[in-house]
Design an enzyme around this catalytic site. Structure first.
Site, PDB file in Angstrom:
ATOM      1  N   GLY A 180       2.150  -0.803   6.289  1.00  0.00           N
ATOM      2  CA  GLY A 180       2.845  -0.088   7.352  1.00  0.00           C
ATOM      3  C   GLY A 180       3.394  -1.032   8.408  1.00  0.00           C
ATOM      4  O   GLY A 180       4.560  -0.958   8.802  1.00  0.00           O
ATOM      5  N   THR A 181       2.532  -1.925   8.874  1.00  0.00           N
ATOM      6  CA  THR A 181       2.914  -2.851   9.947  1.00  0.00           C
ATOM      7  C   THR A 181       3.140  -4.276   9.475  1.00  0.00           C
ATOM      8  O   THR A 181       3.676  -5.091  10.238  1.00  0.00           O
ATOM      9  CB  THR A 181       1.791  -2.906  10.993  1.00  0.00           C
ATOM     10  OG1 THR A 181       0.582  -3.336  10.326  1.00  0.00           O
ATOM     11  CG2 THR A 181       1.562  -1.544  11.647  1.00  0.00           C
ATOM     12  N   GLY A 182       2.642  -4.617   8.313  1.00  0.00           N
ATOM     13  CA  GLY A 182       2.632  -6.013   7.863  1.00  0.00           C
ATOM     14  C   GLY A 182       1.470  -6.801   8.431  1.00  0.00           C
ATOM     15  O   GLY A 182       1.350  -8.003   8.175  1.00  0.00           O
ATOM     16  N   HIS A 217       7.774 -24.671   8.855  1.00  0.00           N
ATOM     17  CA  HIS A 217       6.692 -25.311   9.610  1.00  0.00           C
ATOM     18  C   HIS A 217       5.310 -25.049   9.027  1.00  0.00           C
ATOM     19  O   HIS A 217       4.414 -25.867   9.198  1.00  0.00           O
ATOM     20  CB  HIS A 217       6.710 -24.850  11.073  1.00  0.00           C
ATOM     21  CG  HIS A 217       7.809 -25.493  11.865  1.00  0.00           C
ATOM     22  ND1 HIS A 217       7.804 -25.549  13.244  1.00  0.00           N
ATOM     23  CD2 HIS A 217       8.957 -26.107  11.474  1.00  0.00           C
ATOM     24  CE1 HIS A 217       8.895 -26.169  13.664  1.00  0.00           C
ATOM     25  NE2 HIS A 217       9.614 -26.499  12.607  1.00  0.00           N
ATOM     26  N   ASP A 264       0.860  -1.185   0.000  1.00  0.00           N
ATOM     27  CA  ASP A 264       0.000   0.000   0.000  1.00  0.00           C
ATOM     28  C   ASP A 264       0.898   1.238   0.000  1.00  0.00           C
ATOM     29  O   ASP A 264       2.130   1.143  -0.164  1.00  0.00           O
ATOM     30  CB  ASP A 264      -1.028  -0.053   1.136  1.00  0.00           C
ATOM     31  CG  ASP A 264      -0.422   0.150   2.520  1.00  0.00           C
ATOM     32  OD1 ASP A 264       0.823   0.321   2.625  1.00  0.00           O
ATOM     33  OD2 ASP A 264      -1.188   0.132   3.500  1.00  0.00           O
ATOM     34  N   HIS A 265       0.275   2.408   0.205  1.00  0.00           N
ATOM     35  CA  HIS A 265       1.016   3.670   0.122  1.00  0.00           C
ATOM     36  C   HIS A 265       2.059   3.832   1.228  1.00  0.00           C
ATOM     37  O   HIS A 265       2.920   4.692   1.126  1.00  0.00           O
ATOM     38  CB  HIS A 265       0.015   4.835   0.186  1.00  0.00           C
ATOM     39  CG  HIS A 265      -0.959   4.681   1.320  1.00  0.00           C
ATOM     40  ND1 HIS A 265      -2.118   3.938   1.186  1.00  0.00           N
ATOM     41  CD2 HIS A 265      -0.919   5.113   2.599  1.00  0.00           C
ATOM     42  CE1 HIS A 265      -2.757   3.951   2.344  1.00  0.00           C
ATOM     43  NE2 HIS A 265      -2.053   4.649   3.211  1.00  0.00           N
ATOM     44  N   GLY A 302      -2.293  -5.736   8.674  1.00  0.00           N
ATOM     45  CA  GLY A 302      -3.582  -5.714   7.961  1.00  0.00           C
ATOM     46  C   GLY A 302      -3.510  -6.436   6.626  1.00  0.00           C
ATOM     47  O   GLY A 302      -4.437  -7.174   6.246  1.00  0.00           O
ATOM     48  N   ARG A 347       5.877 -34.116  10.041  1.00  0.00           N
ATOM     49  CA  ARG A 347       4.774 -33.851  10.982  1.00  0.00           C
ATOM     50  C   ARG A 347       4.048 -32.540  10.681  1.00  0.00           C
ATOM     51  O   ARG A 347       2.922 -32.334  11.136  1.00  0.00           O
ATOM     52  CB  ARG A 347       5.295 -33.856  12.416  1.00  0.00           C
ATOM     53  CG  ARG A 347       6.190 -32.679  12.763  1.00  0.00           C
ATOM     54  CD  ARG A 347       6.765 -32.804  14.170  1.00  0.00           C
ATOM     55  NE  ARG A 347       7.492 -31.634  14.597  1.00  0.00           N
ATOM     56  CZ  ARG A 347       8.754 -31.358  14.237  1.00  0.00           C
ATOM     57  NH1 ARG A 347       9.419 -32.169  13.434  1.00  0.00           N
ATOM     58  NH2 ARG A 347       9.362 -30.269  14.691  1.00  0.00           N
TER      59      ARG A 347
HETATM   60  C1  RB5 Z   1      -2.006   2.571   6.325  1.00  0.00           C
HETATM   61  O1  RB5 Z   1      -2.000   3.795   6.973  1.00  0.00           O
HETATM   62  C2  RB5 Z   1      -1.836   1.443   7.356  1.00  0.00           C
HETATM   63  O2  RB5 Z   1      -2.995   1.307   8.116  1.00  0.00           O
HETATM   64  C3  RB5 Z   1      -1.481   0.149   6.650  1.00  0.00           C
HETATM   65  O3  RB5 Z   1      -0.333   0.312   5.905  1.00  0.00           O
HETATM   66  C4  RB5 Z   1      -1.199  -1.050   7.544  1.00  0.00           C
HETATM   67  O4  RB5 Z   1      -0.275  -0.759   8.524  1.00  0.00           O
HETATM   68  C5  RB5 Z   1      -2.401  -1.748   8.065  1.00  0.00           C
HETATM   69  O5  RB5 Z   1      -2.311  -2.791   8.708  1.00  0.00           O
END
Ligand code: RB5
Length: 155
Positions: free
Chosen positions: A70-72, A102, A12-13, A74, A136
């Site tokens: 941003g966080t990986g 695994h 994303d952006h 969502g 396994r």
């Molecule tokens: C975008 O602002 C942010 O919400 C997205 O990149 C991500 O971090 C969502 O999980």
């Protein structure tokens, strides 16, 4: 690099420069990359980006997927809603390796507000090089996939 893959990549952006650096890194290593964007300056919704990569893999158009938001987080949640996708958010070389060994992950997700581009490239390399250990773990991954059928029955 021993294996080369066809890789679907999207962000994303929040992760455009990091995605661009990753794609350059992957192509230099000999991988074939399909870039699903987003374009610089374009605001997009991470579930849409996840769906593009997830559907490309399920359609057989790519072997593996790499998603960056941003966080990986969502983008990983969204990717896992596509039947056939096993996406994992990773934070280091260990989790990048173990999601393959695994969990037989076919998509790796990372956060550009968590990691610099160089770290994202290193984790991607580990993800691409690590095998699935089978044994396994095969039955356990099968149970993950069976949950998709439960979801269809429930809905
Ligand atoms: C975008 O602002 C942010 O919400 C997205 O990149 C991500 O971090 C969502 O999980």
């Amino acid at each position: 690099m021993t294996n080369t893959f066809s890789i679907a990549v999207a962000s994303d952006h929040a992760a455009v420069p990091e995605r661009q650096a990753l794609i350059e890194h992957l192509r230099a290593a000999g991988h074939t990359v399909t870039d699903f964007g987003s374009a610089p300056g374009e605001s997009v919704d991470y579930p849409d980006q996840a769906a593009l990569v997830g559907r490309a893999i399920v359609a057989g158009e790519a072997d593996r997927g790499i998603l960056i938001c941003g966080t990986g987080l969502g983008i990983c949640m969204a990717a896992n809603k596509v039947d056939g996708i096993r996406a994992a958010t990773v934070h280091d070389a260990f989790t990048a390796e173990m999601c393959r060994r695994h969990n037989d992950a076919n998509v790796v997700c990372m956060g550009a507000r968590v990691h610099a581009a160089a770290a994202i490239c290193r984790m991607a390399d580990v993800f691409l090089e690590a095998p699935f250990d089978e044994g396994r773990h095969t039955g356990r991954v099968g149970k993950i996939m069976a949950l998709e059928q439960d979801a269809h029955v429930a809905s």
